[in-house]
Design a protein around this motif. Structure first.
Motif, mmCIF file in Angstrom:
data_model
loop_
_atom_site.group_PDB
_atom_site.id
_atom_site.type_symbol
_atom_site.label_atom_id
_atom_site.label_comp_id
_atom_site.label_asym_id
_atom_site.label_seq_id
_atom_site.Cartn_x
_atom_site.Cartn_y
_atom_site.Cartn_z
ATOM 1 N N VAL A 128 0.855 -1.183 0.000
ATOM 2 C CA VAL A 128 0.000 0.000 0.000
ATOM 3 C C VAL A 128 0.891 1.233 0.000
ATOM 4 O O VAL A 128 1.735 1.393 0.888
ATOM 5 N N LEU A 129 0.731 2.086 -0.998
ATOM 6 C CA LEU A 129 1.529 3.307 -1.095
ATOM 7 C C LEU A 129 0.812 4.454 -0.381
ATOM 8 O O LEU A 129 -0.413 4.607 -0.510
ATOM 9 N N ASP A 130 1.595 5.232 0.351
ATOM 10 C CA ASP A 130 1.000 6.381 1.028
ATOM 11 C C ASP A 130 0.745 7.504 0.020
ATOM 12 O O ASP A 130 1.227 7.483 -1.112
ATOM 13 N N GLU A 131 0.008 8.501 0.454
ATOM 14 C CA GLU A 131 -0.387 9.579 -0.448
ATOM 15 C C GLU A 131 0.810 10.400 -0.912
ATOM 16 O O GLU A 131 0.837 10.898 -2.046
ATOM 17 N N GLU A 132 1.804 10.544 -0.049
ATOM 18 C CA GLU A 132 2.992 11.312 -0.447
ATOM 19 C C GLU A 132 3.724 10.639 -1.597
ATOM 20 O O GLU A 132 4.153 11.295 -2.554
ATOM 21 N N SER A 133 3.892 9.313 -1.538
ATOM 22 C CA SER A 133 4.562 8.586 -2.612
ATOM 23 C C SER A 133 3.759 8.668 -3.902
ATOM 24 O O SER A 133 4.323 8.833 -4.997
ATOM 25 N N ARG A 134 2.436 8.567 -3.790
ATOM 26 C CA ARG A 134 1.601 8.676 -4.984
ATOM 27 C C ARG A 134 1.734 10.059 -5.622
ATOM 28 O O ARG A 134 1.797 10.185 -6.852
ATOM 29 N N ALA A 180 6.890 2.855 -12.083
ATOM 30 C CA ALA A 180 6.742 1.587 -11.373
ATOM 31 C C ALA A 180 5.850 1.739 -10.148
ATOM 32 O O ALA A 180 5.019 0.869 -9.849
ATOM 33 N N ALA A 181 6.009 2.847 -9.425
ATOM 34 C CA ALA A 181 5.170 3.088 -8.249
ATOM 35 C C ALA A 181 3.710 3.266 -8.652
ATOM 36 O O ALA A 181 2.798 2.782 -7.966
ATOM 37 N N ARG A 182 3.475 3.943 -9.753
ATOM 38 C CA ARG A 182 2.096 4.133 -10.226
ATOM 39 C C ARG A 182 1.465 2.783 -10.582
ATOM 40 O O ARG A 182 0.295 2.522 -10.258
ATOM 41 N N MET A 183 2.231 1.935 -11.240
ATOM 42 C CA MET A 183 1.711 0.626 -11.608
ATOM 43 C C MET A 183 1.474 -0.242 -10.374
ATOM 44 O O MET A 183 0.486 -0.979 -10.287
ATOM 45 N N LEU A 184 2.372 -0.137 -9.390
ATOM 46 C CA LEU A 184 2.214 -0.911 -8.160
ATOM 47 C C LEU A 184 0.968 -0.466 -7.397
ATOM 48 O O LEU A 184 0.244 -1.294 -6.827
ATOM 49 N N ALA A 185 0.707 0.833 -7.384
ATOM 50 C CA ALA A 185 -0.493 1.342 -6.716
ATOM 51 C C ALA A 185 -1.760 0.834 -7.393
ATOM 52 O O ALA A 185 -2.810 0.705 -6.742
ATOM 53 N N ALA A 186 -1.666 0.522 -8.685
ATOM 54 C CA ALA A 186 -2.809 -0.025 -9.420
ATOM 55 C C ALA A 186 -2.920 -1.533 -9.277
ATOM 56 O O ALA A 186 -3.800 -2.150 -9.899
ATOM 57 N N GLY A 187 -2.006 -2.139 -8.495
ATOM 58 C CA GLY A 187 -2.072 -3.573 -8.252
ATOM 59 C C GLY A 187 -1.441 -4.419 -9.332
ATOM 60 O O GLY A 187 -1.816 -5.592 -9.499
ATOM 61 N N ARG A 188 -0.436 -3.883 -10.053
ATOM 62 C CA ARG A 188 0.217 -4.646 -11.117
ATOM 63 C C ARG A 188 1.730 -4.553 -10.970
ATOM 64 O O ARG A 188 2.262 -3.604 -10.397
ATOM 65 N N SER A 189 2.409 -5.552 -11.499
ATOM 66 C CA SER A 189 3.867 -5.632 -11.379
ATOM 67 C C SER A 189 4.545 -4.863 -12.507
ATOM 68 O O SER A 189 3.950 -4.589 -13.560
ATOM 69 N N THR A 190 5.819 -4.557 -12.282
ATOM 70 C CA THR A 190 6.624 -3.815 -13.257
ATOM 71 C C THR A 190 7.987 -4.476 -13.376
ATOM 72 O O THR A 190 8.538 -4.983 -12.394
ATOM 73 N N LEU A 204 17.484 1.662 -7.777
ATOM 74 C CA LEU A 204 17.027 1.089 -6.509
ATOM 75 C C LEU A 204 16.954 2.151 -5.421
ATOM 76 O O LEU A 204 16.045 2.132 -4.581
ATOM 77 N N SER A 205 17.911 3.073 -5.437
ATOM 78 C CA SER A 205 17.907 4.130 -4.436
ATOM 79 C C SER A 205 16.658 4.999 -4.556
ATOM 80 O O SER A 205 16.032 5.349 -3.551
ATOM 81 N N GLU A 206 16.275 5.339 -5.783
ATOM 82 C CA GLU A 206 15.080 6.160 -5.977
ATOM 83 C C GLU A 206 13.809 5.365 -5.680
ATOM 84 O O GLU A 206 12.853 5.906 -5.113
ATOM 85 N N LEU A 207 13.785 4.083 -6.037
ATOM 86 C CA LEU A 207 12.623 3.257 -5.738
ATOM 87 C C LEU A 207 12.414 3.121 -4.233
ATOM 88 O O LEU A 207 11.278 3.098 -3.751
ATOM 89 N N GLY A 208 13.530 3.018 -3.483
ATOM 90 C CA GLY A 208 13.430 2.864 -2.042
ATOM 91 C C GLY A 208 12.758 4.031 -1.355
ATOM 92 O O GLY A 208 12.229 3.885 -0.247
ATOM 93 N N ALA A 209 12.777 5.187 -2.007
ATOM 94 C CA ALA A 209 12.131 6.362 -1.422
ATOM 95 C C ALA A 209 10.643 6.418 -1.735
ATOM 96 O O ALA A 209 9.932 7.260 -1.185
ATOM 97 N N LEU A 210 10.163 5.519 -2.624
ATOM 98 C CA LEU A 210 8.758 5.558 -3.027
ATOM 99 C C LEU A 210 7.953 4.352 -2.559
ATOM 100 O O LEU A 210 6.769 4.486 -2.239
#
Length: 652
Positions: A128-134, A180-190, A204-210
């Motif tokens: 579950v992604l928080d609103e800030e990450s979205r 990738a974060a947008r797709m994950l929030a929609a329930g799909r893999s990337t 990976l460093s940027e993904l870790g922040a999202l």
């Protein structure tokens, strides 16, 4: 199931032999219980009298119980490591490349790790992604016109990455992580595919922040076998995740909603093992099967991607507000009067002023001190008398050393003029650093190359001398970028050298701070114009136009056929029935080797529409030669015929 019927398993053998690249039927004994599709099994191979590994692709029941069938010997593991979607992809990729599906799967499925498998729960917690990450992801995607529609609608696009550093993060990494974060929030893999470990770490460093760590699956060669297998098992789960890795990550067995490839012009994305499929081609085939979104992202545009854009297969996505580097070309006067430090006056003054404020990047073509030497009298290349390799110097006044065999040449003598003196013919990263250290007294000099890997430098004044592709990130971006050795890079005997140089220079220019000058030294012509105007797509279009009359890739597909003269002749004769043009075949010509019998090679050029027929015919020829070799008396370890499709730089 009636008394006269029996269970059968259709098994794909894990074998490099081309004649075994098909499904074999085996009877399933009752004592094995349920044998689901996708599991590893051990089965007998009657022709060789041994037991081999394989994967169950299908399980069914047949009424003809009298048909003689061997039985499955054992089930290696209950985990279905070969889901149907992965088998279909491997089969499609192998058929297009005239290869074996087992060779593709060998790149994807790691060796079994029993302890990891026993500890595997089979299902990870929901993400579950928080609103800030979205919001951060939405903001990054909105910087590109139409990118959100491509991602959400399962479209295909070539994306020009924003060449700008912000908060220590490159524009391409921010955009891919956001997608990738947008797709994950929609329930799909990337699936995110990058060329090397440096790009992987930055992404990976940027993904870790999202997104949470348990939603990220890393795949690269630096991992241990247990780590690779643990990540592979994670991709088999139904819980969506983000797979980030090198070229083989494109085959990850997730149900992908998005596949993205960064910098597809990098040669590291071309698989060096059979069937030699580029990650770009595998991504295209995967998109056709899964109808997922597909992105090719880069600062430059390869001719392959531009061809797909021209045919309408890919959308051209650019930034809503383009931010371009400030590229400065050498004047005609500066090109005619180089300085001892190889820096024209404008680049020298710019680097001097910028070095007082922060780091300055100087890109060079080769590592070392002096990678090549020439005779001081006649300028003939200095070669090793043992192996013929080029001689180089590790530092000023050092004994010449062969770049191939490593032998010293203390008593070298020129075979042309008998001189015993050599001179430096080129400058590597260390020699350039030595020269610039004297030209910029009081400024620290940092060398970044294969022998001195550096990922990041601080914002303090410095001269960073880096080889192409090894440039570290600078906090706040480089205050100036100087691109040296351009003429030498462009002289390489490579069909794609213009594309490669433009990619190297564009990636380095993207590391500059906003408004910082980027000096391209000593280069003019189409490549320099493309960099100065930041019109890499236009350069790719011109390359396509130049190659079309010659039927050179990617305007046409090219297959390399190599083997004994008899085997190659038989393969080319089979192709003659396909109706290819008269000039489709180039060669065969002899191959310089010590093989007995001697080998030859030929190139076959064909249109994309004939690809399936050509690949099928060449694969049949490979299988026929493999069977003929087993029946013959001679048992050479090397196959009589080998085939490789989609050669990037054809050369006879």
């Amino acid at each position: 199931m009636s008394a006269e019927s029996r269970r059968i398993a259709r098994v794909l053998l894990d074998s490099p032999l081309p004649q075994l690249d098909r499904l074999f039927d085996y009877a399933v004994p009752a004592e094995l219980g349920e044998v689901p599709p996708g599991v590893r099994v051990r089965v007998p191979l009657r022709t060789a009298g041994r037991v081999v590994d394989g994967y169950v692709v299908e399980v069914g029941v047949e009424d003809d119980a009298d048909r003689p069938l061997s039985e499955v010997e054992s089930v290696v593991s209950d985990v279905s490591v070969l889901p149907e979607r992965l088998h279909l992809l491997a089969r499609r990729v192998a058929d297009r490349a005239a290869g074996s599906a087992s060779d593709v799967l060998r790149l994807v499925i790691p060796k079994r790790q029993v302890r990891v498998e026993k500890a595997w729960s089979g299902e990870s917690p929901e993400v579950v992604l928080d609103e800030e990450s979205r919001a951060r992801a939405r903001s990054a995607i909105e910087q590109y016109d139409g990118l959100d529609a491509v991602i959400d609608g399962g479209g295909r696009a070539a994306v020009e990455a924003i060449p700008q550093m912000r908060d220590g993060v490159e524009g391409w990494a921010r955009m891919l992580a956001a997608a990738a974060a947008r797709m994950l929030a929609a329930g799909r893999s990337t699936i995110l595919v990058v060329p090397d470990h440096r790009d992987l770490d930055r992404l990976l460093s940027e993904l870790g922040a999202l997104v949470p760590d348990h939603a990220i699956v890393r795949q690269d060669s630096r991992q241990t076998n247990p780590e690779r297998y643990r990540g592979f098992l994670r991709t088999l789960e139904s819980t969506p995740c983000i797979v980030v890795g090198n070229r083989s990550a494109v085959y990850a067995p997730v149900t992908a909603g998005l596949v993205a490839v960064w910098d597809d012009g990098d040669p590291l994305l071309s698989e060096p093992l059979a069937p030699y499929v580029h990650a770009r081609d595998a991504a295209l085939l995967r998109q056709e099967l899964e109808e997922s979104a597909l992105l090719f992202v880069g600062h430059t545009r390869t001719t392959e991607v531009e061809r797909l854009v021209a045919h309408g297969w890919l959308h051209d996505v650019r930034a809503a507000r383009r931010v371009l580097p400030r590229v400065v070309l050498s004047t005609p006067q500066e090109m005619e009067q180089p300085t001892p430090q190889r820096l024209p006056s404008s680049a020298f003054l710019s680097a001097r002023d910028a070095a007082a404020e922060g780091p300055v990047l100087v890109q060079v073509s080769r590592p070392g001190f002096a990678p090549s030497l020439v005779c001081a009298e006649c300028r003939a290349p200095a070669r090793c008398r043992h192996c013929g390799g080029p001689l180089g110097a590790r530092h000023r006044g050092a004994v010449p050393v062969c770049g191939w065999c490593g032998r010293g040449a203390s008593a070298w003598e020129c075979p042309v003029c008998s001189s015993t003196k050599v001179r430096l013919a080129s400058s590597g990263s260390e020699r350039t650093a030595d020269e610039l250290g004297r030209a910029f007294p009081g400024v620290r000099v940092i060398v970044a190359d294969g022998a001195h890997p550096i990922d990041r430098v601080d914002a303090k004044p410095a001269l960073v001398v880096a080889t192409r592709g090894a440039e570290p990130l600078a906090v706040g971006g480089y205050r100036a970028v100087v691109l040296l050795d351009g003429p030498r890079m462009l002289q390489a005997p490579d069909l794609r050298i213009g594309e490669s140089c433009l990619r190297w220079w564009s990636n380095a220019a993207a590391l500059a701070a906003p408004g910082a000058p980027v000096h391209l030294v000593g280069v003019d012509g189409a490549v320099a114009k493309a960099l100065a105007t930041w019109n890499q797509a236009g350069y790719a279009r011109s390359e396509l136009a130049n190659r079309a009359p010659l039927h050179m890739p990617p305007t046409a597909r090219v297959a390399l056929v190599e083997g004994t003269a008899a085997a190659v002749s038989r393969a080319l004769a089979d192709l003659a029935d396909l109706g290819l043009p008269r000039d489709a075949v180039l060669g065969p010509v002899p191959v310089e080797s010590d093989d007995v019998p001697p080998r030859v090679r030929a190139l076959v050029r064909f249109e994309y529409g004939a690809g399936a027929r050509v690949a099928t015919a060449l694969r049949a020829a490979v299988v026929a030669e493999a069977v003929r070799g087993r029946r013959g008396r001679a048992r050479n370890t090397r196959s009589a015929l080998s085939v490789r499709l989609d050669i990037l730089d054809p050369e006879l």
